[in-house]
Structure formats: C-alpha cells, structure tokens
Design an enzyme around this catalytic site. Sequence first.
Site, PDB file in Angstrom:
ATOM      1  N   HIS A 291      40.804  23.614  38.834  1.00  0.00           N
ATOM      2  CA  HIS A 291      41.298  24.224  37.724  1.00  0.00           C
ATOM      3  C   HIS A 291      42.836  24.739  38.548  1.00  0.00           C
ATOM      4  O   HIS A 291      43.305  24.571  38.709  1.00  0.00           O
ATOM      5  CB  HIS A 291      41.180  25.271  36.589  1.00  0.00           C
ATOM      6  CG  HIS A 291      40.190  25.446  35.807  1.00  0.00           C
ATOM      7  ND1 HIS A 291      39.303  24.671  35.290  1.00  0.00           N
ATOM      8  CD2 HIS A 291      41.340  24.942  33.826  1.00  0.00           C
ATOM      9  CE1 HIS A 291      38.831  24.691  34.205  1.00  0.00           C
ATOM     10  NE2 HIS A 291      40.089  24.276  33.385  1.00  0.00           N
ATOM     11  N   HIS A 334      35.788  32.357  37.369  1.00  0.00           N
ATOM     12  CA  HIS A 334      35.490  32.574  39.300  1.00  0.00           C
ATOM     13  C   HIS A 334      36.136  33.805  40.402  1.00  0.00           C
ATOM     14  O   HIS A 334      36.440  34.370  39.532  1.00  0.00           O
ATOM     15  CB  HIS A 334      36.909  31.264  39.527  1.00  0.00           C
ATOM     16  CG  HIS A 334      36.706  29.805  39.141  1.00  0.00           C
ATOM     17  ND1 HIS A 334      35.455  29.399  40.231  1.00  0.00           N
ATOM     18  CD2 HIS A 334      36.482  28.924  37.826  1.00  0.00           C
ATOM     19  CE1 HIS A 334      35.153  27.773  39.346  1.00  0.00           C
ATOM     20  NE2 HIS A 334      36.298  27.847  38.455  1.00  0.00           N
ATOM     21  N   ASP A 338      36.493  31.354  44.966  1.00  0.00           N
ATOM     22  CA  ASP A 338      36.854  30.331  44.892  1.00  0.00           C
ATOM     23  C   ASP A 338      37.936  29.817  44.484  1.00  0.00           C
ATOM     24  O   ASP A 338      38.358  28.922  45.118  1.00  0.00           O
ATOM     25  CB  ASP A 338      35.900  30.103  43.164  1.00  0.00           C
ATOM     26  CG  ASP A 338      34.781  30.843  43.417  1.00  0.00           C
ATOM     27  OD1 ASP A 338      33.901  30.990  44.192  1.00  0.00           O
ATOM     28  OD2 ASP A 338      33.893  30.469  42.346  1.00  0.00           O
TER      29      ASP A 338
END
Length: 411
Positions: A291, A334, A338
């Site tokens: 994302h 996350h 990340d």
Amino acid sequence: MFIHEWSCNEVKVWLKSEGFEKYSELLCEKHEVDGDVLLSLTEKDLRNPPLQFKKLSDIKKLWRCLKLLQQKSKIERRVLNGVSHHKSNHIYTTTNNNNHHSDDGRGSSYDETDHSSYIDSDIEVSMRSRGKDVVFLPELNKLFVSFLYATFVSWVTAYMMVLVHERVPDKQKYPPLPDIFLDNVPLIPYAFQLAELCGLSLAIVWLFILFFHKHRMILLRRFFSIASSVFLLRSVTIIVTSLSVPGQHLQCSAMYHSAWQRFVRATEIVSGFGMTLTGVHTCGDYMFSGHTAYLTLFNHLITEYTPSKYYRLHTFSWVLNLFGIFFVLAAHEHYSIDVVIAFYITSRIFLYYHMLANTRCYWYSKRVKIWFPLLSYFECNVPGKIPNEYCWPVTRSDVKRWTQPLYNKNK
C-alpha cells in the site's frame, strides 16, 4: 546542421573549439576531412600514416573528443529516423520545451556521462533550426510488453502472498515484534480503509492526468515498468523471511491444501487489487508495504507529470501520500520498517529511472544497460525529458476519419 553534413570549414571550427587548431591544416586542407570523414576516424588513423600524430597526449585527447562526437551523431541519426518514421505513419509529435543548461562549474574533467543532457539539447536546437520537431513516439509495441510484464508480476506477487499466508508464525508462540510506532499509537480499526481511500484518490488524479497528457502512452509504459519492478522486488522480500503479525487483531488462519485453491486465491487477490475495500485480506506479506509503495508511486507520478506551477495539486498529493502511510501504521497492518523501506525503494527507483531516462546516461554505460535492460529497451527512442503538455485523446479529425468509411458506405 548535423555533424555528418559538416564541410571542411565547419570541421576547422570544431577543431579550434576543442583546442586542436594546429591540426586543422593537416586534416582539413591537406586531407579534406569533412564531417562524414571525421566521424569515421579511429585512434588507429590518428597514429598511423598518413596522419601519424607525433604526441600521444594529442592522440588520446582528440580520440576522446571524436568518440563523444560519434555518440552525438548516433543520437542525431536516431532522432532523424524517428522523424522520418513519424512522417510516413502520421504519428503525432511534439516540441520539447524543456531546455537543458550546462553547469559552468563542472570542472575541467570531461566525463562522457555528464554530457548526455547537453547532447540532447544540441540535437533539439539543431532540429528546430531545420524546422523539425523533437519526436516522442508512442511505440505501442513497447506498451504491450510493459503490460505483459505488469500482468506477470501481478500474478507472481499474488501467488507469493498466498504462500506467505500459509507460513505466518503462530501469534501465540511468536507475538508481534517490538515497534516504536505500533507500541505507542493505539489501533484505529478503520484506518486501513482510510489508507486505501487515500490511494484511490491519488489513483483517480493520476488517471485523469494520464487521460489528458499528450504522451500518455509513454507515461503508462513507465507506470507499468516501475510498478512491476517494485512489486517483483517485494515478492522476493516477503517470501524469503516470514515475520510475526504486527497486531493481535489480525486473523491469519486460512490454509490452502492444493495448487488449485492457491490459484483461485491468487486470482481473487489480483482481481481485487489486493485491497480490503474489495474484500481481499492477506497476512504475512509484511516486508515491505504494498500500500505504501502504490501511494508513493502515484504521488511521484502526479508531481512529475504536472507543471511545477500546480503546487496546490502537488501539496495535496504529498498530503495524501503521508496520511496514507500514517493510516497504514495506525491500522497495525504493517511494521514501521515496512513503510520506511517501501517509501525509500519506490521513490528511489522512480527517481533513478527518470534521471537515467531524462539525461540518457545509459547510452554511455554498458553496465547500466546490463543492470537495467528494460529501461534501455523502453527508453531508447525517447529523446529527452517529456514535456508536460495536454490534449484531448480523441480529436475531431480522428472522429471524422473513423466515421468516414461508414458515411461513404451508407451514401
């Protein structure tokens, strides 16, 4: 005037500009070296009769200048071939209004890579003087290759996400790792949906720009190429190491007992674009954040392919990018590392790709061509930085041309 069209007098001028005026009589008057002959000279010609230069330093320096001149001539010929192809096939062209300025403080050393942008500028000026435009060919065949590349990487990424879902460590035995952000920011259950809404907003803006940009085919090709490279790298990172889930709220119990079930699940991930808004939920793909990668990529595309005077749009794009990253973390989907890695890798790949494409540095480095073969293939016929010009994708003349056969048939 192009190099291969130079007369002996113009060769004299070039020799004087490069500091080899003492050889102008030998080359231009005695041996009548014009532009075409000058481009064919080799270091061996300079050493051996009939030229037979006496000084090694002069041989090396002149040969280095000749190599740069030959490379510049190759670029001119490529651009000329593009103009010829454009005229015969009625492919649209545009004038590149982005001027490249030399840096007077670059020093006395003559690095071939540093002069690639100056070469492009010289070609552009020379072509304008002849009444020709700089050509940006759509090259639909390359767009198709980039689409196939993106399709392949999408399936690879989705299948890797299925595999890592099966390898997620038991959260009762392996609790979430310590994280400075997750440990101090409470869970916001709906934050991941907000992150995806930020991504969708950026995607809509990007599609709007893509629809009206004059060189939309090149932009779309670059989007496929960069996004695919980022997510192919992501596929490697998520499969080599499986991290424990970053939050106790995550449910990762789904298991797939056959290759067909994995294939079906990968199809669901691809068709749902990997978003929870479309009902897709995965676990285990933590290093690094997909994302964040898309948020960052859309942001950089928007700021790159709109004029700098659209600063409000650029600010809006950066705000959505940063808020989207915050929401990814606030949802505890996350780890902090990340999103840091995803932002860094995506932004660096984007910037390096455009630096190489805009300055055409890869033309002078075999190492770059080896390490970035797709960039060399996709960008070899792009003569420089793409100007941000916009137009309707379908003009009135296009509609008239398409409907003319039908009108003639009815008549």
